[in-house]
Enzyme design. Structure first.
Site, short mmCIF file in Angstrom:
data_model
loop_
_atom_site.label_atom_id
_atom_site.label_comp_id
_atom_site.label_asym_id
_atom_site.label_seq_id
_atom_site.Cartn_x
_atom_site.Cartn_y
_atom_site.Cartn_z
N ARG A 13 71.87 53.74 69.98
CA ARG A 13 70.44 52.97 68.75
C ARG A 13 69.10 53.42 68.31
O ARG A 13 69.03 53.45 67.04
CB ARG A 13 70.24 51.62 69.59
CG ARG A 13 69.87 50.26 68.56
CD ARG A 13 70.82 48.70 68.41
NE ARG A 13 69.99 48.30 69.82
CZ ARG A 13 69.44 48.53 71.02
NH1 ARG A 13 68.36 49.01 70.24
NH2 ARG A 13 70.20 48.05 72.00
N TYR B 176 73.93 43.15 42.08
CA TYR B 176 75.44 43.18 42.72
C TYR B 176 75.08 41.76 43.91
O TYR B 176 74.77 41.30 43.85
CB TYR B 176 75.14 44.56 43.71
CG TYR B 176 76.59 44.14 45.45
CD1 TYR B 176 77.76 44.49 44.31
CD2 TYR B 176 76.03 44.40 46.37
CE1 TYR B 176 79.36 44.56 45.74
CE2 TYR B 176 77.35 43.94 47.37
CZ TYR B 176 78.78 44.37 46.55
OH TYR B 176 80.05 44.31 47.94
N ASP C 65 68.50 49.98 43.34
CA ASP C 65 70.24 50.14 44.15
C ASP C 65 70.73 50.86 43.11
O ASP C 65 70.74 51.01 42.38
CB ASP C 65 70.52 48.61 44.42
CG ASP C 65 72.31 48.93 44.90
OD1 ASP C 65 72.68 50.01 44.72
OD2 ASP C 65 72.46 47.97 44.77
N LYS D 121 79.88 53.67 49.00
CA LYS D 121 81.13 54.42 47.65
C LYS D 121 80.56 55.96 47.06
O LYS D 121 81.29 56.45 47.35
CB LYS D 121 79.80 52.70 46.25
CG LYS D 121 79.89 52.06 46.62
CD LYS D 121 81.03 50.47 47.29
CE LYS D 121 80.64 49.23 47.86
NZ LYS D 121 79.81 48.67 46.98
C1 PLP Z 1 79.12 47.62 47.66
C2 PLP Z 1 77.70 47.31 46.87
C3 PLP Z 1 76.69 46.64 47.69
C4 PLP Z 1 76.98 45.97 49.57
O1 PLP Z 1 76.73 47.54 50.05
P1 PLP Z 1 78.37 47.59 51.69
O2 PLP Z 1 78.41 49.09 51.73
O3 PLP Z 1 79.60 47.04 50.60
O4 PLP Z 1 77.79 46.79 52.01
C5 PLP Z 1 75.36 46.79 47.39
N1 PLP Z 1 75.22 47.62 46.13
C6 PLP Z 1 76.04 47.35 44.88
C7 PLP Z 1 75.91 48.14 43.84
C8 PLP Z 1 77.20 48.10 45.28
O5 PLP Z 1 78.21 48.58 44.94
#
Ligand code: PLP
Length: 392
Positions: free
Chosen positions: A51, A104, A176, A201
């Site tokens: 961890r 999001y 983000d 993603k």
């Molecule tokens: C999917 C997504 C998240 C969240 O991420 P996870 O890996 O699903 O927890 C945050 N911001 C954006 C723009 C996303 O597309």
């Protein structure tokens, strides 16, 4: 050393030195929970427990930090775990957060349902409107949360402009960068303080893992986020870190193809009689195109369309494609289609972040674009050009 190299070279090499003991060109997966000590407290290279640190995870963190131009990157078990780690490292009761009004849905839910009850104040505003941004800063703001391009309406926020306003008021600026990835957009270089990713993603790029990363340019804040990672424990597992590292090596290639395919599809759909609107920042004349052209090196693989046939047509299209798979998520090599109002954005129905019901979102993959174009044309024909027609 890697810092002096260009982006595609860093994507392959940063943090990826061959294994010191065997010479393995690919750094191994250190699938271990703990590390042997040479006497009490005699740690080898600082490794103590999975961890607090794992070599595979650190290799990934160095790779991402090098790509975003940060001093450090901290990897978590998902994008939302990363966001939460950052928010808990920064916020205290009474702090106010301003975020874009089409952020999001999960980010909004995290702030609204977890952090607001803990005493954080929250305002969602249109960050593409400079007047609204000014008004939002009439009262103190601790943290400005920016998403650009936004999900699913592909709105563009001028990072340098909103960061300047936020910094004038002493606020921390978080971007983000999930949709653009560092291959197309470098928020820290444009004035942001922190970048967060759902590495699930584009960074991962193969729809085979969940991961999140926080990238920082201030060592002191980086230390606080790293403490959160260790103390709260939502760390990224070694195998996921290794897969992610592998995916990132081809990020520049993939982003180029995603962008090329999405641009071609956006142009075609903009001419289709069943489509009333295409949201893609790469289309000349679309809102935000000029800003996007300035702050991004290409426009990415995400787009959304509104259909003349309304909700019924949108739902039917999402269920009619054969190459585009109906699924949540985005950013993988395979094309996905989604109906945001009842899927990714179901949790923000009836809130300021609700999305139109005639909207379909496409995550354009790296398949042959002719097959993707044909798939959409066939599906639109089955749905009926502009009329909600039952299929079956
Ligand atoms: C999917 C997504 C998240 C969240 O991420 P996870 O890996 O699903 O927890 C945050 N911001 C954006 C723009 C996303 O597309």
């Amino acid at each position: 050393m890697e810092d002096q190299h260009r982006f595609a070279t860093r994507a392959v090499h940063a943090g990826q030195a061959p294994d010191a003991t065997t010479g393995a060109i690919t750094p191994p997966i250190f699938q271990t929970s703990t590390f042997v000590q040479d006497g009490i407290g005699g740690l080898r290279n600082g490794f103590e427990y999975g961890r607090s640190g794992n070599p595979t995870r650190i290799a990934l963190e160095e790779q991402v930090a090098a790509l975003e131009g940060g001093v450090d990157a901290v990897a978590f078990a998902s994008g939302l775990a990363a966001e939460d780690g950052l928010l808990r490292a920064v916020l205290k009761p009474g702090d106010r957060v301003v975020l874009g009004n089409d952020a999001y849905g999960g980010t909004y839910r995290l702030l609204k349902r977890i952090h607001e009850p803990a005493g954080v104040e929250l305002d969602a505003v249109d960050l593409s409107d400079p007047d609204e941004v000014e008004r939002a800063f009439a009262r103190p703001v601790r943290l400005l949360w920016v998403e650009t391009p936004t999900n699913p309406l592909m709105r563009i926020v001028d990072i340098a402009a909103v960061a300047a306003v936020a910094h004038d008021h002493g606020a921390l600026v978080v971007v983000d960068n999930t949709f653009a990835s560092p291959a197309l957009q470098q928020p820290l270089a444009q004035g942001a303080d922190v970048v967060v990713h759902s590495a699930t993603k584009y960074l991962g790029g193969h729809s085979d893992l969940l991961a999140g990363v926080v990238v920082l340019r201030e060592p002191e804040l980086a230390e606080r986020v790293r403490f959160l990672q260790f103390a709260a424990g939502a760390v990224l597992a070694p195998f996921e870190a290794w897969l992610l590292t592998r995916g990132i090596k081809t990020l520049p290639l993939r982003m180029r193809q995603h962008s090329e395919n999405a641009a071609a599809i956006a142009r075609t759909l903009a001419e289709h009689p069943a489509v009333t609107q295409v949201h893609y920042p790469g289309l000349p004349g679309s809102p935000g195109h000029d800003v996007a052209a300035r702050q991004m090196s290409a426009f990415g693989g995400m787009l959304s369309v509104r259909l003349a046939g309304g909700e019924a047509a949108a739902r039917a299209l999402a269920e009619s494609t054969r190459v585009f798979a109906l699924a949540e998520s985005l950013g993988g090599v395979e094309s996905l289609i989604g109906y945001p109002s009842a899927m990714t954005h179901a949790s923000v129905r009836g809130t300021p972040l609700a999305v139109p019901e005639d909207l379909v979102r496409l995550s354009v993959g790296i398949e042959d674009v002719a097959d993707l174009q044909q798939d959409l044309a066939d599906a639109l024909a089955r749905v009926g050009a502009g009329r909600p027609v039952a299929i079956g």
